[in-house]
Design an enzyme around this catalytic site. Sequence first.
Site, PDB file in Angstrom:
ATOM      1  N   GLU A 286      -1.430 -12.475  17.653  1.00  0.00           N
ATOM      2  CA  GLU A 286      -2.307 -13.201  16.746  1.00  0.00           C
ATOM      3  C   GLU A 286      -3.035 -12.231  15.834  1.00  0.00           C
ATOM      4  O   GLU A 286      -3.610 -11.239  16.307  1.00  0.00           O
ATOM      5  CB  GLU A 286      -3.335 -14.028  17.533  1.00  0.00           C
ATOM      6  CG  GLU A 286      -2.738 -15.156  18.348  1.00  0.00           C
ATOM      7  CD  GLU A 286      -3.804 -16.108  18.885  1.00  0.00           C
ATOM      8  OE1 GLU A 286      -4.995 -15.919  18.546  1.00  0.00           O
ATOM      9  OE2 GLU A 286      -3.446 -17.029  19.630  1.00  0.00           O
ATOM     10  N   ASP A 316      -4.327 -16.425  12.883  1.00  0.00           N
ATOM     11  CA  ASP A 316      -5.519 -16.945  13.564  1.00  0.00           C
ATOM     12  C   ASP A 316      -6.619 -17.278  12.555  1.00  0.00           C
ATOM     13  O   ASP A 316      -6.671 -16.724  11.459  1.00  0.00           O
ATOM     14  CB  ASP A 316      -6.010 -15.890  14.556  1.00  0.00           C
ATOM     15  CG  ASP A 316      -6.939 -16.456  15.604  1.00  0.00           C
ATOM     16  OD1 ASP A 316      -7.021 -17.698  15.728  1.00  0.00           O
ATOM     17  OD2 ASP A 316      -7.584 -15.663  16.314  1.00  0.00           O
ATOM     18  N   GLU A 373      -7.685 -25.028  17.055  1.00  0.00           N
ATOM     19  CA  GLU A 373      -8.647 -24.368  17.939  1.00  0.00           C
ATOM     20  C   GLU A 373      -9.928 -25.209  18.042  1.00  0.00           C
ATOM     21  O   GLU A 373     -10.238 -25.990  17.142  1.00  0.00           O
ATOM     22  CB  GLU A 373      -9.027 -22.993  17.387  1.00  0.00           C
ATOM     23  CG  GLU A 373      -7.867 -22.031  17.225  1.00  0.00           C
ATOM     24  CD  GLU A 373      -8.330 -20.694  16.677  1.00  0.00           C
ATOM     25  OE1 GLU A 373      -8.343 -19.727  17.447  1.00  0.00           O
ATOM     26  OE2 GLU A 373      -8.677 -20.621  15.484  1.00  0.00           O
TER      27      GLU A 373
END
Length: 417
Positions: A286, A316, A373
């Site tokens: 990531e 990310d 997320e």
Amino acid sequence: MSERAHILPALQGSLDRARNESGLCALLVVRLRGMREAQLRYGYAFGDDIMLAARERIASVLRHFDTVYLAGDDSFVVVLPSIRNRTHALLAATRIVGSFDDTPLIHGDRNWHGRAIVGVALCPDHGTAAELLFRRAELAHDEALRVGEPFAIYQPEVTPVEILYGELRDDIAANKLDVVFQPLYDLRRGEIVSVESLARWTTSAFGVVPPSDFVPFAERSDLIVPLTRWSLNASLRHAAALHRGGCPLDVAINLSPRVFAEQGFAEQLLGALEIWGVPPEATIVEITETALLTDMDMSVRVLRRLRDCGVRVAIDDFGTGYASFAYLRHFPATELKIDRSFVDAIVSDRRTEQVVRAMVEVAHRLGLEAVAEGVENEETLRRLVEMDCDIVQGYHIGHPMPAEAFVAERLAAASMV
């Protein structure tokens, strides 16, 4: 016992004698950037000789009664008695830094160009105990690193979080940090398919240091490379246990764009996968969206090498930087992680919901998996299912837990099936 502990009694003696004289005294921590790497590359004998030469150079720009102590593989402590004010301490720091700027240190036929970073603490203004002044001079050194200056004086209001360069460096080397795993859930398969590996650091003096403090600190200093290497191997060790136990999960590991400049980094990562027996296809690296702007060509080159060998690549915190669609088109990514600041607001803000929906669609049009997320509740999860999001992560799915405990729990559950 660290080198620091060995010299503390001598430092205390020097400080006590200085306090009996007129004026202030100062304690300086001087660290040579890149010295440890030079020792690893050229050998410890080379490092020892260079450090002796560096000590002589420091002493040559100071007064004859100032004292220079060797404090580690790359550092010195200097005691300056009888100074009139803080300006005199900073002038000494300036002379030390300047002594390394132009003229290399020479060992045999090899030149070594060092760069000194200096932290300054004053006695009695910042304390009278050697250990306290040492710590505060190290804090000043770390602040100098943070702001990109060659030296700094201790200022408690500027350095509220006492992250010590030496302590973090030593704890990384001694494997004293911890790994936690946070699960990611596949909405189509209805099961946990991977984990994100996260670093945690607890110190004896200050307890838990938030990753939001020590990771950016490592980024600003030269510690991000050893921290990344530690994280990589620590994460793969636990992932390998899952694979051996018959319940493999993919593991995502955060990388700093700074490691891409390391010679042969891709080969090092692939070598670690082979050593631990974790398939490249079960590994996700990531990188934050800002890495796309830091050094696009370098990032693409390294990540394409990893992708060619099967390693997956996730962007990310997507949405928080300034990456254009042109970058995404050329970047060898396999997954797009939508930042929690967007995901958290999709229930309360209609426009944000539409933005996240568009991000999911962009990911799919580019052939990427969309990962959300920061899923904290059932309603957010339901909205993401409606958007056809692929994978979700957050406290509603599972909190980060110590990797060793996570592995034990998964293996125990597998044995009961």
